[in-house]
Design an enzyme around this catalytic site. Structure first.
Site, short mmCIF file in Angstrom:
data_model
loop_
_atom_site.label_atom_id
_atom_site.label_comp_id
_atom_site.label_asym_id
_atom_site.label_seq_id
_atom_site.Cartn_x
_atom_site.Cartn_y
_atom_site.Cartn_z
N GLN A 213 -11.17 -4.41 7.17
CA GLN A 213 -9.92 -3.51 8.46
C GLN A 213 -10.17 -2.78 7.54
OE1 GLN A 213 -9.71 -6.59 6.66
NE2 GLN A 213 -7.72 -7.25 6.59
N ARG B 189 -6.43 1.61 11.21
CA ARG B 189 -5.37 2.61 11.04
C ARG B 189 -5.73 4.23 10.50
NH1 ARG B 189 -0.57 0.11 10.86
NH2 ARG B 189 -0.37 -0.96 13.40
N ASN C 145 1.02 4.80 6.23
CA ASN C 145 1.00 3.56 4.70
C ASN C 145 1.09 4.64 3.89
OD1 ASN C 145 0.09 1.62 5.71
ND2 ASN C 145 -0.62 0.63 4.41
N PRO D 29 -3.66 -5.63 12.33
CA PRO D 29 -4.04 -4.54 13.00
C PRO D 29 -5.47 -4.39 12.50
CG PRO D 29 -2.16 -3.47 11.91
CD PRO D 29 -2.53 -4.84 12.21
N TYR E 158 10.35 -4.86 14.10
CA TYR E 158 9.93 -4.09 13.08
C TYR E 158 9.40 -3.19 14.18
CZ TYR E 158 8.56 -1.03 9.97
OH TYR E 158 8.27 0.84 8.90
N GLY F 244 -9.20 -11.56 5.72
CA GLY F 244 -10.27 -11.48 6.93
C GLY F 244 -10.73 -11.56 5.23
N SER G 19 0.47 -1.62 -3.85
CA SER G 19 1.60 -1.95 -5.28
C SER G 19 0.57 -3.75 -5.77
CB SER G 19 2.55 -2.59 -4.16
OG SER G 19 2.66 -3.09 -3.48
N1 LIG Z 1 6.39 3.33 3.23
C1 LIG Z 1 5.59 3.19 3.85
O1 LIG Z 1 4.02 2.96 4.14
C2 LIG Z 1 6.05 3.81 5.35
C3 LIG Z 1 5.54 3.59 6.70
C4 LIG Z 1 6.21 3.59 8.08
C5 LIG Z 1 7.24 3.93 8.16
N2 LIG Z 1 8.27 3.90 7.10
C6 LIG Z 1 9.73 3.80 7.59
O2 LIG Z 1 10.90 5.00 6.73
C7 LIG Z 1 11.53 3.83 6.26
C8 LIG Z 1 11.28 3.60 4.23
O3 LIG Z 1 10.62 3.27 3.85
P1 LIG Z 1 10.50 2.26 1.68
O4 LIG Z 1 8.83 2.41 2.38
O5 LIG Z 1 11.46 3.79 1.75
O6 LIG Z 1 11.10 1.00 3.16
P2 LIG Z 1 12.28 0.54 1.23
O7 LIG Z 1 11.94 -0.80 2.21
O8 LIG Z 1 11.95 0.71 0.39
O9 LIG Z 1 13.35 1.43 1.55
C9 LIG Z 1 14.42 0.81 3.03
C10 LIG Z 1 15.53 0.75 2.32
O10 LIG Z 1 16.59 0.71 3.78
C11 LIG Z 1 17.68 0.22 2.81
N3 LIG Z 1 18.02 -0.42 4.67
C12 LIG Z 1 17.81 -1.44 4.57
N4 LIG Z 1 18.65 -2.18 5.82
C13 LIG Z 1 19.74 -0.99 5.70
C14 LIG Z 1 20.69 -1.21 6.80
N5 LIG Z 1 20.84 -2.20 7.58
N6 LIG Z 1 21.63 -0.18 6.52
C15 LIG Z 1 21.56 0.41 4.67
N7 LIG Z 1 20.44 0.53 4.22
C16 LIG Z 1 19.32 -0.21 4.23
C17 LIG Z 1 16.95 -0.82 1.86
O11 LIG Z 1 17.28 -1.73 1.06
C18 LIG Z 1 16.51 0.37 1.60
O12 LIG Z 1 16.76 0.86 0.40
C19 LIG Z 1 11.30 2.80 6.91
O13 LIG Z 1 12.08 3.90 7.87
C20 LIG Z 1 10.35 2.38 6.79
O14 LIG Z 1 9.94 1.55 8.44
C21 LIG Z 1 8.11 3.35 5.78
#
Ligand SMILES: NC(=O)c1ccc[n+]([C@@H]2O[C@H](COP(=O)([O-])OP(=O)(O)OC[C@H]3O[C@@H](n4cnc5c(N)ncnc54)[C@H](O)[C@@H]3O)[C@@H](O)[C@H]2O)c1
Length: 341
Positions: A207, A275, A172, A272, A143, A203, A187
């Protein structure tokens, strides 16, 4: 505009769909339901301005759109560690495919990157100019490094092809429609408290993390997407309020009125220690800053989970969770398998 949201049925994507529809746009949500279900957007399916397409972004996509929010990627370690190779493919091949699409149609494209690119940071709070402290071969690397490579691709498409790109480093984020058992700390705590189960803290709970309410984050994403072309990012989007896991657990207990005890577990690798975003850039470039305090956001989130846990299960189930964890590895702890959302 016709707006594509990859990962559109996920937690953040489903909120973004609603907000963009509310602003009068047509929205195409693309998702392979790896870490979400159609249930998150099922109430939108009757809207003629909304379309849902099952598609894996590791394969090319041919559609005509005006803007692309590229969110597709599992965000919780429970999900992204289930198939780490697929996670890297989603980050890298998914970005290449969506950048190729953006280049073909000439659409601005936004990447939902993450504070995880800072790894276990040696600079606090984290500024965009900090390059991070990431383990390239750990269990979180698919990731963290996947997103770092995605950022590289976005910025190179901008330099090489003058593509209008935007890179958001999201910290987050929490709120309604999180999956209750994917191990993200808020959650997890809320569901454990509502079920009168122990709140698992990893821990000693000292953190820290910063928590941004979903509505604030969505406004930040839209502001970044519609910022002047010269603004490519990366730009931190998060709430600079910083809380220890113990403080968070106590807030959740107070908000739910639960008498659950706190249970301590061993700290996982590469967790970490601190943050917190420096959001000076977002304030200056976008005029954006969060408005929802943690107490207020928790109230809304607890209300959502109270209703959800009391409701009958929908027909579709999310991918099964296999291990406890959180988006940023602040382990809020596992929760017992629950009714799917
Ligand atoms: N929620 C957070 O705190 C947070 C923090 C930092 C970054 N992000 C980024 O924001 C984005 C959304 O996060 P989220 O919290 O909604 O997560 P989530 O897992 O709820 O949503 C991600 C979505 O992407 C879809 N997905 C995964 N792989 C896929 C693929 N190969 N093709 C098509 N769809 C695919 C999943 O089915 C899901 O619906 C992500 O890129 C995540 O890295 C989220």
């Amino acid at each position: 505009m016709n707006i594509l949201i990859t990962g559109g049925s996920g937690f953040i994507g489903s909120h973004l769909c609603r907000r963009l529809l509310g602003l009068g746009h047509d929205v195409l949500a693309v998702d392979n339901f790896f870490s979400s279900t159609r249930h998150n957007v099922h109430d939108l399916l009757a809207d003629p301005h909304f379309e849902l397409l099952r598609h894996d972004v590791t394969f090319p996509l041919y559609v005509e759109v005006d803007q692309i929010y590229h969110l597709a990627c599992p965000a919780s370690p429970v999900h992204y560690q289930r198939d780490p190779v697929q996670t890297t493919k989603t980050c890298v091949l998914g970005s290449i495919n969506m950048l190729g699409l953006a280049k073909r149609v000439g659409a601005p494209i936004l990447l939902s990157s993450t504070s995880e690119v800072y790894g276990d940071p040696t600079v606090h709070p984290q500024v965009e100019s900090y390059w991070g402290n990431v383990n390239p071969i750990g269990t979180r690397s698919c990731y963290d490094e996947g997103k770092r490579c995605a950022e590289t691709l976005f910025i190179d498409y901008h330099r090489q092809h003058a593509l209008p790109v935007k890179v958001a480093r999201i910290f987050n984020t929490y709120g309604p429609r999180m999956v209750p058992d994917d191990g993200r700390v808020i959650s997890s705590f809320v569901v454990q408290a509502l079920r009168a189960q122990p709140l698992t803290v990893y821990g000693d709970g000292s953190q820290t993390r910063s928590f941004c309410y979903i509505d604030d984050l969505v406004e930040g994403l839209i502001a970044l997407m519609n910022s002047p072309a010269a603004v490519t990012g990366p730009v931190n989007l998060g709430n600079p309020g910083e809380f220890t896991m113990i403080e968070l657990a106590e807030k959740v207990l107070a908000c739910t009125g639960s008498g659950s005890p706190i249970e301590y577990r061993a700290l996982p690798a590469d967790d970490p220690a601190r943050r917190r975003p420096d959001i000076t850039l977002a304030r200056e470039l976008l005029g954006w800053q969060p408005t929802v305090r943690l107490d207020e956001g928790l109230e809304r989130t607890v209300g959502y989970f109270r209703r959800t846990l009391a409701a009958p299960a929908p027909a579709t189930a999310p991918a099964p969770a296999t291990a406890p964890s959180t988006e940023t590895a602040t382990r809020g702890g596992s929760v017992a398998p629950s009714r799917p959302l």
